[in-house]
Design an enzyme around this catalytic site. Structure first.
Site: not given
Ligand code: ADP
Length: 852
Positions: A602-604, A607-608, A623, A716
């Site tokens: 889950r990103g900002n 969902d991922v 993403k 970051d």
């Molecule tokens: P945001 O930048 O939108 O906050 P993140 O990059 O932190 O999102 O991604 C959230 C989560 O999704 C990560 O902690 C990771 O577990 C998963 N994730 C993100 N990108 C990938 C990827 N390329 N491959 C596998 N998992 C990923």
């Protein structure tokens, strides 16, 4: 009027004033004398009259009483006379009886004589009383009659005459008052006439004939209100001194302002018109009154009322005219650029100058390539068909004619793919540069999807792009297929952000169509490179047709094809001509090409997912951006993709593409199966060797050295933002805050700053360089060696910041190689210049790794 006479000797008004003042003085003296007379004499007479009136009233009552009382007195006298009469009658009868008795008895003598005398005496008395009685009755009867018929009416008549006399007297007194107070006759009249004559001589024109000449003074020096150029100094974005900024930030406000100005103008104009009408009416009435030369007082006063009202109206009209004029001026000032903008989308602030001023400055275009394109489309220009005045039916058939012909698109060599990563094979997205020489081939089939490989897939498992152009060397032909949706057109780029669009439009006449949202309304926008980048909103007519300034068409595709083929400017003002449609880049994926498999994070922004790419079957990470987020956030979301797109390094998560054809927009990346570095080290606590941990630090350093070489500041860097791939390889991810600049100064607040990972100069001054990433790298190494502990454990962000400022630095977890802790401390040097750069860090970590 207080001025000495000699100063105002020419003034008739002054003379009249003097006459009036003098005469009024005499007038008032006269008045005072008369008033005195009135008080002393007239009032005295009136007082005497009142006394006399009272006396006459008294006399009347006394007289009335007197004559009225006579009646009962007579009644009483009659009654008394009657009683006396009766008594005398008795005595007479008695004396007579006695005398007759005595006489009849025949006894003469003295007695008889006495009786005879008594008899005679009583007879005499009776006769007297009888007469008295008769006379009294006569008197009483007469009086009683006279009382009713003569005396009482007579008294009233007398009283009337007396009162009438007094009324005459009263009237005379009042006449006297009248004379004393009458200011219309005699001396009063003379004085009045003199004043009137003097007043008649007053002439406004004569009085003020030299007024303006006498009083004219030099007008004050005019003040110039000018835009203070110092405000802008070396320039503040696209702001121009003295010119309205018409851009995406201001266009709505300007439209509202314009609407309000128009409203005010309407109000002022209506008021102006109404007042002008009123003035005209007044003037007509004045002329009419003057024509009849009436001396009627009412009309004269009406004249002056009209005159005054007209004067006020004239003054108000003057003011309204001024108001109207500056409102019109402001309206014009706003309307002109808005009209000029026409159906063009308001430029972004940094493009504003070029857009609005028609300035042909090439901010983002290669001027050389522009020059080389000067003669493009000349042939089409000469043969173009003007459709403006044609009916829809004839427009359609004209369009069909056009569509029968292939669309020629020339492309100079070396135009292709300058933004593609070095490792990416050349992509034929810019209409046909890769095609072998050959003739024009009309291509009418549905979009073919043959050609683009994703960088991540190494050219094998890539994503196809949609295209409807058959490509030959330097020539592309567009085709029109009524079955094909706008979204399927290869030149339709979905919601690709404007920043991205302008990167794609590099040569004069390059164009593409995209979608944007303004005020929650979907707009289709044609973006063209013509001098600068111009963006035209496709207008929808009330009949549901699409157009720019020219003819309207039932579909946007037909409109674009028409515009493309007729070689006429999209808008007169812009002069922009469509020459080369720019097809979707290999990284602009169709949303439908991505099949979401499972949620992995889950990103900002949303969902991922783990996902599969249609066609290649490649597993990817996707993403997503929540549909409900505002546009600004969506742009920020795509920022990560834009940055990642340029990098190709084993320690940087690979970008595959973005899906902007529809919502939700998505970024597609290589799938890094181990998940985030933070959870990985936490999950493998106690299992990871120092060498493995150092290897992870080395991977990160390698990725960061690459980024530093590309002038990219991550901003970051932390274990949570790195991913772990196969064989524990670390890949840097999460470029949401990244900037491609050597130095980046944050000016919009520091809301979501990861305080414990951020260098002091960034926290204190918002100043970011790669050396800030170095600080974060030190913290990241600490995280790896502490197996995911929280830095500055137990301290709040603020406290940690204070501690750092006062020189505190974290100790390393046990078993951390000394050299690695020393490296961390080097990264945490307070002064950024004292920190090592990533290439030096990489060498150091590499050495440590090799030594283990
Ligand atoms: P945001 O930048 O939108 O906050 P993140 O990059 O932190 O999102 O991604 C959230 C989560 O999704 C990560 O902690 C990771 O577990 C998963 N994730 C993100 N990108 C990938 C990827 N390329 N491959 C596998 N998992 C990923």
């Amino acid at each position: 009027m207080d001025m000495p006479d000699n100063v105002l000797e020419d003034s008739l008004l002054h003379k009249a004033w003097r006459v009036m003042v003098d005469n009024l003085e005499e007038w008032s003296n006269l008045m005072r004398q008369n008033a005195d007379t009135l008080v002393l004499e007239v009032m005295e007479k009136l007082a005497a009259l009142v006394t006399e009136k009272r006396a006459s009233r008294k006399v009347y009552y006394e007289e009335h009483h007197r004559i009225t009382n006579e009646v009962p007195r007579l009644q009483e006298a009659v009654a008394k006379a009657k009683a006396n009469y009766e008594q005398a009658l008795d005595q007479y009868k008695n004396a007579k009886t006695k005398y007759e008795d005595h006489y009849l008895k025949g006894k003469p003598g003295r007695k008889l004589e006495e009786l005879k005398e008594r008899y005679q005496k009583s007879c005499r008395k009776l006769h007297q009383l009888h007469n008295d009685y008769v006379l009294l009755l006569c008197e009483a009867s007469d009086y009683e009659r006279d009382y009713r018929t003569v005396l009482l009416p007579g008294l009233l008549e007398y009283q009337q005459t007396v009162q009438e006399d007094m009324v005459t007297k009263w009237s005379n007194i009042l006449k006297e008052v009248c004379e004393l107070t009458d200011s219309s006759r005699g001396r009063y009249c003379q004085l009045q006439q003199q004043v009137a004559a003097a007043v008649d001589t007053i002439s406004p024109a004569a009085e003020y004939h030299s007024f303006i000449d006498t009083n004219r003074s030099m007008p004050p020096d005019s003040i110039t209100f000018e835009f203070c150029r110092e405000l802008l100094g070396d320039g503040v974005g696209s702001l121009q001194a003295g010119q309205l900024a018409v851009d995406s930030l201001t266009v709505e406000a300007l439209k509202q302002r314009l609407a309000s100005l128009e409203h005010r103008l309407r109000v002022v104009s209506t008021e102006h018109r109404e007042k002008q009408d009123l003035l005209n009416q007044h003037e007509a009435e004045v002329a009419n009154i003057k024509k009849n030369a009436s001396q009627d007082f009412n009309l004269t006063s009406r004249l002056s009322v009209l005159k005054r009202a007209s004067d006020v109206l004239r003054r108000e009209l003057n003011e309204l005219q001024c108001q109207e004029s500056w409102l019109q001026h402001q309206q014009q000032l706003i309307q002109e650029p808005l009209t000029t903008l026409g159906c063009e989308e308001a430029p972004q602030p940094w493009e504003a100058n070029n857009q609005i001023n028609g300035d042909a400055k090439l901010t983002r275009c290669n001027s050389k390539s522009l020059l080389s394109l000067k003669s493009v489309n000349k042939g089409q220009q000469s043969g173009h068909i003007r459709l403006d005045s044609l009916s829809l039916r004839s427009r359609s058939s004209a369009l069909k004619d056009i569509l029968k012909k292939p669309f020629h698109r020339t492309r100079g060599p070396g135009h292709n793919g300058s933004e593609s990563p070095a490792s990416t094979p050349p992509t034929p997205t810019r209409a046909g540069t890769e095609e072998p020489p050959g003739g024009d081939v009309a291509h009418t089939s549905a979009p073919d999807r043959p050609d683009t490989a994703s960088p991540a897939a190494g050219g094998g498992g890539g994503v196809t792009t949609t295209t409807s152009a058959a490509k030959t060397n330097g020539v592309a032909q567009l085709t029109y297929d009524p079955e094909r949706q706008l979204e399927d057109e290869p030149w339709f780029h979905g919601v690709l952000p404007r920043e991205e669009v302008v990167r794609l439009l590099r040569e004069e006449g390059d164009y593409l169509v995209r979608e944007s949202t303004r005020n929650d309304e979907r707009q289709v926008v044609l973006s063209v490179s013509w001098g600068s980048h111009k963006h035209f909103i496709v207008q929808t007519t009330t009949e549901g047709l699409y157009r720019f300034e020219g003819p309207a068409f039932p579909t946007i595709q037909e409109l674009i094809l028409y515009q493309n083929s007729c070689a006429l400017p999209v808008t007169n003002k812009s002069g922009a001509i469509l020459r080369a449609p720019i097809f979707r880049e290999h990284w602009e994926l169709n949303n439908d090409d991505v099949q979401l498999v499972e949620k992995i994070g889950r990103g900002n922004f949303g969902d991922v997912y783990k996902a599969r790419l249609a066609g290649s079957g490649l597993d990817v990470a996707v993403k997503t951006c929540r549909v409900t987020l505002p546009d600004e956030q969506k742009k920020k979301f795509l920022q990560e993709g834009r940055i990642l797109k340029q990098y190709d390094h084993p320690n940087i998560v690979k970008f595959i593409g973005i899906c902007v054809q529809k919502q939700p927009i998505m970024i597609v990346m290589e799938l890094v199966p181990g998940g985030s570095l933070l959870s990985y080290v936490r999950g493998n606590k106690g299992k990871l060797t120092d060498k493995q941990k150092t290897s992870m630090c080395r991977d990160t350093a390698a990725g960061m050295a690459y980024l530093e070489s590309k002038n990219c500041i991550h901003r970051d860097l932390a274990a949570r933002n790195c991913l772990v791939g196969e064989r524990n390889i670390v890949k840097i991810s999460d470029f949401g805050m990244s900037r491609e600049e050597e130095e980046y100064i944050v000016s919009d607040g520091m809301k979501q700053i990861p305080i414990k990972w951020t260098a002091p100069e960034a926290l204190n001054f918002g100043k970011y360089t790669s050396l800030c990433d170095v600080w974060s790298y030190g913290v990241l190494c600490w995280e790896i060696f502490s197996c995911g502990e929280v830095p500055y454990q137990g301290y709040t962000n603020t406290k940690a910041r204070e501690m750092i400022d006062s020189g505190y630095r974290m100790t390393a977890a046990s078993n951390t190689p000394k050299t690695m802790h020393q490296l961390m401390l080097d990264c945490w040097q307070y002064e950024p210049e004292a920190r090592p750069h990533f290439d030096a860090i990489l060498t150091k970590v590499d050495n440590v790794y090799n030594s283990l």
